[in-house]
Design a protein around this motif. Structure first.
Motif, PDB file in Angstrom:
ATOM      1  N   THR A 140       0.585  -1.180  -0.017  1.00  0.00           N
ATOM      2  CA  THR A 140      -0.258   0.013  -0.143  1.00  0.00           C
ATOM      3  C   THR A 140       0.896   1.211   0.059  1.00  0.00           C
ATOM      4  OG1 THR A 140      -1.777   1.211   1.155  1.00  0.00           O
ATOM      5  CG2 THR A 140      -0.108   0.195   2.522  1.00  0.00           C
ATOM      6  N   LEU A 141       0.300   2.361  -0.315  1.00  0.00           N
ATOM      7  CA  LEU A 141       1.053   3.482  -0.090  1.00  0.00           C
ATOM      8  C   LEU A 141       0.771   4.240   0.933  1.00  0.00           C
ATOM      9  CD1 LEU A 141       0.351   5.461  -3.563  1.00  0.00           C
ATOM     10  CD2 LEU A 141       2.768   4.835  -2.803  1.00  0.00           C
ATOM     11  N   LYS A 142       1.818   4.534   1.725  1.00  0.00           N
ATOM     12  CA  LYS A 142       1.636   5.319   3.000  1.00  0.00           C
ATOM     13  C   LYS A 142       1.489   6.672   2.974  1.00  0.00           C
ATOM     14  CE  LYS A 142       6.651   5.680   3.965  1.00  0.00           C
ATOM     15  NZ  LYS A 142       7.763   5.176   4.849  1.00  0.00           N
ATOM     16  N   ASP A 143       1.715   7.221   1.834  1.00  0.00           N
ATOM     17  CA  ASP A 143       1.493   8.835   1.597  1.00  0.00           C
ATOM     18  C   ASP A 143       0.786   8.845   0.207  1.00  0.00           C
ATOM     19  OD1 ASP A 143       3.292   9.737   3.817  1.00  0.00           O
ATOM     20  OD2 ASP A 143       5.031   8.807   2.389  1.00  0.00           O
ATOM     21  N   ALA A 144      -0.164  10.080   0.192  1.00  0.00           N
ATOM     22  CA  ALA A 144      -0.530  10.448  -1.015  1.00  0.00           C
ATOM     23  C   ALA A 144      -0.673  11.863  -1.190  1.00  0.00           C
ATOM     24  CB  ALA A 144      -2.139   9.822  -0.920  1.00  0.00           C
ATOM     25  N   SER A 145       0.473  12.428  -0.856  1.00  0.00           N
ATOM     26  CA  SER A 145       0.759  13.693  -1.022  1.00  0.00           C
ATOM     27  C   SER A 145       0.899  14.200  -2.634  1.00  0.00           C
ATOM     28  CB  SER A 145       2.182  14.179  -0.222  1.00  0.00           C
ATOM     29  OG  SER A 145       2.749  15.481  -0.412  1.00  0.00           O
TER      30      SER A 145
ATOM     31  N   PRO B  88      -7.222  -0.093   6.718  1.00  0.00           N
ATOM     32  CA  PRO B  88      -8.000   0.878   5.418  1.00  0.00           C
ATOM     33  C   PRO B  88      -6.396   1.494   4.837  1.00  0.00           C
ATOM     34  CG  PRO B  88      -8.026   1.837   7.980  1.00  0.00           C
ATOM     35  CD  PRO B  88      -7.453   0.305   8.128  1.00  0.00           C
ATOM     36  N   TRP B  89      -6.936   2.354   4.189  1.00  0.00           N
ATOM     37  CA  TRP B  89      -6.036   3.288   3.443  1.00  0.00           C
ATOM     38  C   TRP B  89      -5.544   4.429   4.334  1.00  0.00           C
ATOM     39  CZ3 TRP B  89      -5.907   6.781  -1.425  1.00  0.00           C
ATOM     40  CH2 TRP B  89      -4.620   7.006  -1.783  1.00  0.00           C
ATOM     41  N   GLU B  90      -4.567   4.457   4.896  1.00  0.00           N
ATOM     42  CA  GLU B  90      -4.206   5.466   5.875  1.00  0.00           C
ATOM     43  C   GLU B  90      -3.884   6.828   5.221  1.00  0.00           C
ATOM     44  OE1 GLU B  90      -0.886   4.438   8.203  1.00  0.00           O
ATOM     45  OE2 GLU B  90      -1.914   2.820   9.199  1.00  0.00           O
ATOM     46  N   ALA B  91      -3.782   6.743   3.777  1.00  0.00           N
ATOM     47  CA  ALA B  91      -3.526   8.043   3.096  1.00  0.00           C
ATOM     48  C   ALA B  91      -4.628   8.626   2.342  1.00  0.00           C
ATOM     49  CB  ALA B  91      -2.448   7.846   1.988  1.00  0.00           C
ATOM     50  N   TYR B  92      -5.771   8.120   2.592  1.00  0.00           N
ATOM     51  CA  TYR B  92      -7.165   8.467   2.020  1.00  0.00           C
ATOM     52  C   TYR B  92      -7.323   9.990   2.463  1.00  0.00           C
ATOM     53  CZ  TYR B  92     -12.219   8.611   1.643  1.00  0.00           C
ATOM     54  OH  TYR B  92     -13.427   9.136   1.283  1.00  0.00           O
ATOM     55  N   GLY B  93      -7.408  10.439   3.673  1.00  0.00           N
ATOM     56  CA  GLY B  93      -7.496  11.757   4.093  1.00  0.00           C
ATOM     57  C   GLY B  93      -6.523  12.642   3.279  1.00  0.00           C
ATOM     58  N   GLN B  94      -5.403  12.220   3.181  1.00  0.00           N
ATOM     59  CA  GLN B  94      -4.235  13.154   2.538  1.00  0.00           C
ATOM     60  C   GLN B  94      -4.731  13.330   1.122  1.00  0.00           C
ATOM     61  OE1 GLN B  94      -0.396  11.367   2.318  1.00  0.00           O
ATOM     62  NE2 GLN B  94       0.476  13.454   3.088  1.00  0.00           N
ATOM     63  N   PHE B  95      -5.069  12.045   0.495  1.00  0.00           N
ATOM     64  CA  PHE B  95      -5.491  12.223  -0.941  1.00  0.00           C
ATOM     65  C   PHE B  95      -6.588  12.940  -1.182  1.00  0.00           C
ATOM     66  CE2 PHE B  95      -7.823  11.013  -4.719  1.00  0.00           C
ATOM     67  CZ  PHE B  95      -6.802  10.909  -5.623  1.00  0.00           C
TER      68      PHE B  95
ATOM     69  N   ASP C 130      -0.347  21.521   3.484  1.00  0.00           N
ATOM     70  CA  ASP C 130      -0.662  19.985   3.908  1.00  0.00           C
ATOM     71  C   ASP C 130      -1.959  19.438   3.478  1.00  0.00           C
ATOM     72  OD1 ASP C 130       1.856  19.539   5.134  1.00  0.00           O
ATOM     73  OD2 ASP C 130       1.262  20.304   7.050  1.00  0.00           O
ATOM     74  N   GLY C 131      -2.553  20.092   2.504  1.00  0.00           N
ATOM     75  CA  GLY C 131      -3.823  19.768   2.004  1.00  0.00           C
ATOM     76  C   GLY C 131      -4.891  20.921   2.363  1.00  0.00           C
ATOM     77  N   ILE C 132      -5.814  21.195   1.401  1.00  0.00           N
ATOM     78  CA  ILE C 132      -7.077  22.018   1.935  1.00  0.00           C
ATOM     79  C   ILE C 132      -7.892  21.421   2.915  1.00  0.00           C
ATOM     80  CG2 ILE C 132      -8.857  23.275   0.909  1.00  0.00           C
ATOM     81  CD1 ILE C 132      -7.507  23.396  -1.616  1.00  0.00           C
ATOM     82  N   PRO C 133      -8.163  21.919   4.077  1.00  0.00           N
ATOM     83  CA  PRO C 133      -9.044  21.184   4.974  1.00  0.00           C
ATOM     84  C   PRO C 133     -10.292  20.875   4.354  1.00  0.00           C
ATOM     85  CG  PRO C 133      -7.990  23.297   5.903  1.00  0.00           C
ATOM     86  CD  PRO C 133      -7.622  23.173   4.364  1.00  0.00           C
ATOM     87  N   LEU C 134     -10.948  19.568   4.624  1.00  0.00           N
ATOM     88  CA  LEU C 134     -11.938  19.205   3.942  1.00  0.00           C
ATOM     89  C   LEU C 134     -13.264  19.977   4.599  1.00  0.00           C
ATOM     90  CD1 LEU C 134     -11.409  15.347   3.649  1.00  0.00           C
ATOM     91  CD2 LEU C 134     -10.891  17.037   2.228  1.00  0.00           C
TER      92      LEU C 134
END
Length: 458
Positions: free
Chosen positions: A107-112, A139-146, A173-177
């Motif tokens: 799995t990808l641990k990062d989705a930056s 689960p995919w831990e990088a889901y929120g980051q993606f 670090d990503g636009i807050p959802l």
């Protein structure tokens, strides 16, 4: 070698560089994972498919267990400098790699979004140490980051305003959802993918941000089938976002100009002649619009940056290059009145455009009058800025457009002409004072404009 100041977050390994090499270290804590990933065959597969940056193992440095000599990216760009389709293609590449990783038990641990770079118009993944073993039920831990790095800016650009994708510059670090969700028109929230991955996701984040919540730790087991389904849903949602038909100031520039066909042809020949006489590694076309005058540079430079402030123009440029080439031109969004600054931790995690740009040639056609009149930047400041982007002995191709030109008259039509210092003599003096030596001038047919060829002094 110096450590890259943007590579401190991942303890698996760090990036070091010198003028010749890019080295990624592998620390002892990642040893077993690296061996597992190597045995899976995934790395060889995605390198061969040109999805992952090529690398070779080399002797360890800086206390590492192993080191990798990584192919150098010609120019580092950031997500807030990409067009809509560039960001979309980067998102789809990330999801494609995640699906491939899952097929290998990884799995990808990062989705930056910063894990993606562009070589010309081709996206490539650069975080070689981002793969790890997937454990059953995880689960995919990088889901929120993606979602915050890719889905939120794409949704805002497609459904609200094209320019909102550049909010990534505010939140690296990503636009807050929750912010993205609150800005979306209510009709866009009726889409199942948008609702699930942005609106509902934002609500769940808000619900469980309270540390007193006992449900926060009750994570349900995620089957491989379910995880694949989520990734495929993200992929489908990403593909459904469509570039908005939104009028921008310069998106139709070449259909609203005072150039004749003869003048345009002559200008292209001048650029071609200068590039042939002064070739090099990196050329930067500032105020490139849709990139017409970037094209001649591609024959004489290893890499060409085609930069413009208009997201619609950069989008057109990227799509055209993706279909037709040449493949060594990188379109980027760049507002020269406020170029990308240094950002992140200690203002060193993401470098400014100036710090990243070491150009052998700058092309600044039909640009200085816009900076002067629209942004209020005098020739002296423009010249010093151009000098900061060029290597010693670099070449500057710059156009002077006098006040009697119809395009300048249009700029002045809604204001008082208080610009007595806008003269060709002041233009020449200020560029000379900034360290530029005039080599040659070119007069164009059917035009009052003049192209200046300058060389930067040591």
């Amino acid at each position: 070698m110096k450590q890259d100041l943007g590579s401190f977050r991942d303890r698996s390994g760090y990036v070091y560089s010198d003028p010749i090499s890019i080295i990624r270290t592998i620390m002892p804590c990642y040893k077993e994972t690296w061996q597992l990933v190597k045995r899976s065959g995934l790395l060889d597969e995605v390198v061969n498919e040109k999805l992952l940056i090529p690398f070779e193992e080399c002797p360890p440095i800086a206390g590492s267990w192993k080191s990798l000599n990584v192919n150098r990216i010609p120019f580092i760009s950031y997500p807030y400098e990409w067009s809509f389709s560039q960001l979309q293609d980067a998102a789809l590449l990330t999801l494609k790699l995640q699906l491939k990783a899952l097929s290998k038990g990884l799995t990808l641990k990062d989705a930056s979004a910063y894990n993606i770079q562009f070589i010309g118009e081709h996206p490539v993944f650069i975080d070689i140490l981002s793969f790890e073993e997937w454990e059953e039920g995880q689960p995919w831990e990088a889901y929120g980051q993606f979602c915050s790095h890719f889905l939120a800016p794409l949704a805002l650009a497609a459904k609200k305003d094209l320019r909102l994708s550049q909010l990534s510059r505010q939140w690296i670090d990503g636009i807050p959802l929750d912010i993205a969700s609150s800005m979306l028109p209510w009709k866009s929230k009726l889409s199942l993918g948008t609702y699930m991955h942005l609106v509902l996701h934002a609500n769940m984040q808000k619900k469980y941000e309270d540390p007193r919540s006992v449900k926060k730790n009750n994570t349900r087991s995620m089957s491989l089938e379910k995880l694949r389904s989520i990734i495929e849903s993200l992929e489908s949602t990403t593909k459904k976002f469509v570039f908005p038909r939104q009028d921008t100031e310069w998106g139709d520039y070449y259909n609203d100009t005072n150039y004749t066909d003869e003048g345009t042809s002559a200008k292209l020949k001048i650029v071609e002649e200068i590039a042939a006489n002064f070739p090099g590694n990196l050329a930067v076309d500032l105020g490139a619009n849709t990139g017409r005058f970037s094209l001649p540079l591609a024959n004489y430079f290893d890499q060409v940056i085609s930069a413009d402030m208009d997201p619609a123009a950069v989008e057109f440029n990227y799509r055209h290059l993706s279909k037709n080439g040449p493949h060594n031109i990188l379109p980027v969004i760049l507002d020269l009145s406020s170029p990308s600054p240094s950002l992140g931790w200690a203002s060193q995690e993401r470098k400014s455009f100036v710090d990243r740009c070491e150009a052998d040639m700058l092309l600044a056609l039909a640009l200085c009058h816009h900076l002067f009149f629209s942004s209020g930047i005098p020739f002296k400041q423009i010249a010093m800025f151009f000098a900061s982007l060029l290597n010693p002995q670099g070449t500057l191709v710059c156009e002077f457009i006098p006040k009697k030109d119809s395009q300048v008259q249009r700029l002045l039509s809604a204001r008082d002409d208080v610009f007595d210092d806008y003269t060709e003599e002041n233009f020449r003096q200020d560029f000379n004072a900034a360290g530029f030596t005039e080599v040659k001038t070119f007069d164009m047919p059917d035009s009052v404009r003049t192209i200046y060829l300058f060389k930067k002094s040591n």
